[in-house]
Design an enzyme around this catalytic site. Structure first.
Site, short mmCIF file in Angstrom:
data_model
loop_
_atom_site.label_atom_id
_atom_site.label_comp_id
_atom_site.label_asym_id
_atom_site.label_seq_id
_atom_site.Cartn_x
_atom_site.Cartn_y
_atom_site.Cartn_z
N LYS A 35 34.13 -8.38 -22.17
CA LYS A 35 34.71 -7.10 -21.75
C LYS A 35 33.83 -6.45 -20.68
CE LYS A 35 32.65 -5.02 -25.85
NZ LYS A 35 32.08 -3.71 -25.82
N ARG A 133 34.86 4.13 -36.14
CA ARG A 133 35.32 4.10 -34.75
C ARG A 133 36.71 3.49 -34.86
NH1 ARG A 133 31.83 0.79 -30.28
NH2 ARG A 133 33.06 -0.89 -31.17
N HIS A 165 33.28 -4.28 -37.70
CA HIS A 165 32.17 -4.16 -36.73
C HIS A 165 31.10 -3.27 -37.34
CE1 HIS A 165 30.50 -4.61 -32.78
NE2 HIS A 165 30.64 -3.36 -32.41
N ARG A 221 30.89 -12.75 -32.93
CA ARG A 221 31.32 -12.19 -31.64
C ARG A 221 30.08 -11.74 -30.87
NH1 ARG A 221 34.26 -9.02 -35.36
NH2 ARG A 221 33.04 -7.23 -34.65
N TYR A 264 15.96 14.06 -2.01
CA TYR A 264 16.58 15.35 -2.36
C TYR A 264 15.76 16.11 -3.39
CZ TYR A 264 21.00 13.71 -0.25
OH TYR A 264 21.97 13.26 0.59
N CYS A 311 19.47 8.59 -4.78
CA CYS A 311 20.64 9.12 -4.07
C CYS A 311 21.83 8.18 -4.31
CB CYS A 311 20.34 9.22 -2.58
SG CYS A 311 18.78 10.04 -2.22
N ASP A 313 23.21 6.05 -2.27
CA ASP A 313 23.10 4.73 -1.65
C ASP A 313 21.68 4.25 -1.48
OD1 ASP A 313 25.97 5.11 -0.80
OD2 ASP A 313 24.98 6.70 0.35
C1 PLP Z 1 34.29 -5.18 -31.72
C2 PLP Z 1 33.11 -5.75 -31.00
N1 PLP Z 1 32.66 -6.96 -31.33
C3 PLP Z 1 31.60 -7.51 -30.71
C4 PLP Z 1 30.94 -6.85 -29.71
C5 PLP Z 1 29.74 -7.49 -29.06
O1 PLP Z 1 28.58 -6.76 -29.35
P1 PLP Z 1 27.17 -7.21 -28.80
O2 PLP Z 1 27.24 -7.07 -27.32
O3 PLP Z 1 26.23 -6.24 -29.43
O4 PLP Z 1 26.96 -8.61 -29.23
C6 PLP Z 1 31.39 -5.58 -29.33
C7 PLP Z 1 30.68 -4.85 -28.28
O5 PLP Z 1 30.52 -3.69 -28.25
C8 PLP Z 1 32.50 -5.00 -29.99
O6 PLP Z 1 32.96 -3.80 -29.67
#
Ligand code: PLP
Length: 389
Positions: A35, A133, A165, A221, A264, A311, A313
Site C-alpha cells: 500500500k 480501528r 491487526h 502480512r 527562512y 523550504c 524545494d
Molecule cells: C492491516 C495491516 N496489515 C499489515 C500491515 C503491515 O504492517 P507492517 O508494515 O508493520 O508490517 C499493515 C500496515 O499498516 C496493516 O494496516
C-alpha cells in the site's frame, strides 16, 4: 544527465528481506504489503520484488491500489482491506481481488456487488480484537458471521480468510498482545461454529512476524520489514537491508561570514565564517519541514545537520571547512553505509517512525531501481519505474 535527486530502490534487498522473513515464519504464507505506493518505494516494483523473494500474496489498503497491480499484469492473490463507502467493489470482484470486511455493513454491499458481477466475492472477515480501528466489533461479530454464512450458502461470496491487526506488536510483552491473540482465537472459534471454513487466518504484521511465532497462523502480512526497516529498533540488527536510499547533490556551495542567518526565519545563524551547501530537496519532495535544524545528512564522508528551515524545494547545510562543490553527492538516508544516516536516524530526531520517512518521499523524486535483474521482476538495474497514478 542523472536526476538531481533520486530515491534509489534496491529491489534485490526487498526480495532478500522477504526471504529472511519467510525463514522467521517458515510455516506460513507471506503477504507483501505494498500500500501507499509500496511505502514510497513504488508499488509495482515492490510487488514484483516481493513475489520474486517468495511472497505468495500482496496486500493493499485500497481497491484502487490492488487494481493498479492487476493493470500491471500481476496475477498473484491480492487482498485490499479498506473499503470506504463508494469503493469499486464490483470492479474488485471482477479483477479477482480479495476483500477485507472491516465493518459489518460491508458484507451486504459485497453480496450486492457480487450479484451484479455474476461471480462470488472472496472475503476475509476482519475482527476488531482490540486495535479499535478497522474490524468488526465483538458485538457485531456473530451477526456478521451469520450473514456471511447466509451469503456463502447463496453462492454470493466465499469466506476465505479471517484476520485481525495488532495495536502494539512493536512493543514485545505489551499486555494487549496476549489479549488480542485470545480475542482472535475466540473470533475464530465462533466462525467455526457458524459453519465457516476460512483457509487463511492472519494477524501478524512485520513486528509480530519477527517476534511472535504464535501469531503467524497461515499467513503473515509484512510491510515495513520487507523494505528493510526494523519495526522494533531495540531488537538491533535482525539482518534486514534497507532498500531505499535518498540522495541529492549540492546545487550551490558558498562561503559566508560569522553571524549570518540562514534560510527562512533565520532559525540558524553561522557562528564562524563557514561554507553553506544548498541541497535542492524540500518538503515538496517529502523532506519534513520538522527536519529544520535536526535531521542528519551525509556529505563527503561526514555527517552534518540540516541548518535552518527546510523550504519547499531546498535546504541548507553548514559544512564548515569541509571542501565541497556544486555537484557533490548528498545522502539523506539509506542503509547507513559509509557513516551515512539511516531512515531510523531521521525517525529518531523527528520523533516518528521509519515508515513515515520513506512513505512520504514525494512522487517528484524519481525512483531509480537497482539490484539483480530478474526475469520475474523484469526490473533492470537503473530502470526507472514511474510511481503509480
Ligand atoms: C492491516 C495491516 N496489515 C499489515 C500491515 C503491515 O504492517 P507492517 O508494515 O508493520 O508490517 C499493515 C500496515 O499498516 C496493516 O494496516
Amino acid at each position: 544527465m542523472p536526476p538531481f535527486a533520486e530515491a534509489r530502490v534496491d529491489v534485490s534487498a526487498i526480495a532478500d528481506n522477504i526471504a529472511l522473513l519467510q525463514e522467521r515464519a517458515p510455516n506460513s504464507q507471506l503477504m507483501g504489503v505494498v500500500k501507499a505506493d509500496g511505502y514510497g518505494h513504488g508499488i509495482i516494483a515492490a510487488a514484483r520484488a516481493k513475489l520474486a523473494g517468495g511472497a505468495t500474496w500482496l496486500g493493499t489498503a485500497f481497491i484502487e491500489e490492488a487494481l493498479q497491480l492487476r493493470r500491471a499484469g500481476i496475477t498473484a492473490p491480492v487482498l485490499a482491506w479498506i473499503l470506504p463507502p463508494g469503493a469499486p467493489i464490483a470492479e474488485a470482484i471482477a479483477a479477482d481481488i480479495d476483500l477485507g470486511v472491516s465493518a459489518a455493513w460491508l458484507i451486504d454491499q459485497i453480496a450486492t456487488a457480487a450479484r451484479e458481477t455474476g461471480r462470488p466475492a472472496r472475503v476475509h472477515l476482519k475482527a476488531d480484537t482490540g486495535l479499535n480501528r478497522g474490524g468488526v466489533t465483538a458485538d457485531e461479530w456473530h451477526a456478521t458471521l451469520a450473514e456471511a454464512a447466509r451469503f456463502e450458502a447463496a453462492g454470493l461470496l466465499r469466506v476465505v480468510g479471517l484476520f485481525s491487526h495488532f495495536a502494539c506488536a512493536d512493543e514485545p510483552g505489551h499486555p494487549s498482545i496476549a489479549a488480542q491473540l485470545d480475542a482472535f482465537h475466540e473470533a475464530s472459534a465462533a466462525a467455526d461454529k457458524a459453519g465457516l471454513r476460512p483457509e487463511l487466518r492472519h494477524m501478524a504484521n512485520s513486528a509480530a512476524t519477527l517476534t511472535l511465532p504464535e501469531a503467524h497462523f497461515d499467513l503473515v502480512r509484512t510491510g515495513i520489514a520487507a523494505y528493510g526497516l526494523n519495526p522494533i529498533p531495540s531488537l538491533g540488527d535482525v539482518g534486514l537491508r534497507p532498500a531505499m536510499t535518498l540522495t541529492s547533490r549540492i546545487a550551490v556551495a558558498k562561503r559566508v561570514p560569522e553571524g549570518h542567518g540562514v534560510s527562512y526565519g533565520h532559525r540558524y545563524v553561522t557562528d564562524r565564517p563557514t561554507t553553506l551547501a544548498l541541497v535542492p530537496l524540500g518538503y515538496g519532495d517529502g523532506v519534513p519541514r520538522a527536519a529544520t535544524n535536526r535531521a542528519p545528512v551525509g556529505i563527503a564522508g561526514r555527517r552534518f545537520t540540516i541548518s535552518g528551515t527546510v523550504c519547499m524545494d531546498q535546504f541548507v547545510v553548514d559544512v564548515g571547512e569541509t571542501p565541497v562543490a556544486a555537484g557533490d553527492p548528498v545522502t539523506l538516508f539509506g542503509p547507513g553505509d559509509d557513516n551515512t544516516p539511516t531512515t531510523q536516524d531521521w525517525a529518531d530526531v523527528l520523533d516518528t517512525i521509519s515508515y513515515e520517512i520513506v512513505t512520504r518521499v514525494a512522487p517528484r523524486v524519481p525512483r531509480v531501481y537497482i539490484g539483480t535483474p530478474d526475469q520475474e521482476t523484469g526490473i533492470l538495474p537503473g530502470e526507472n519505474v514511474a510511481p503509480g497514478p
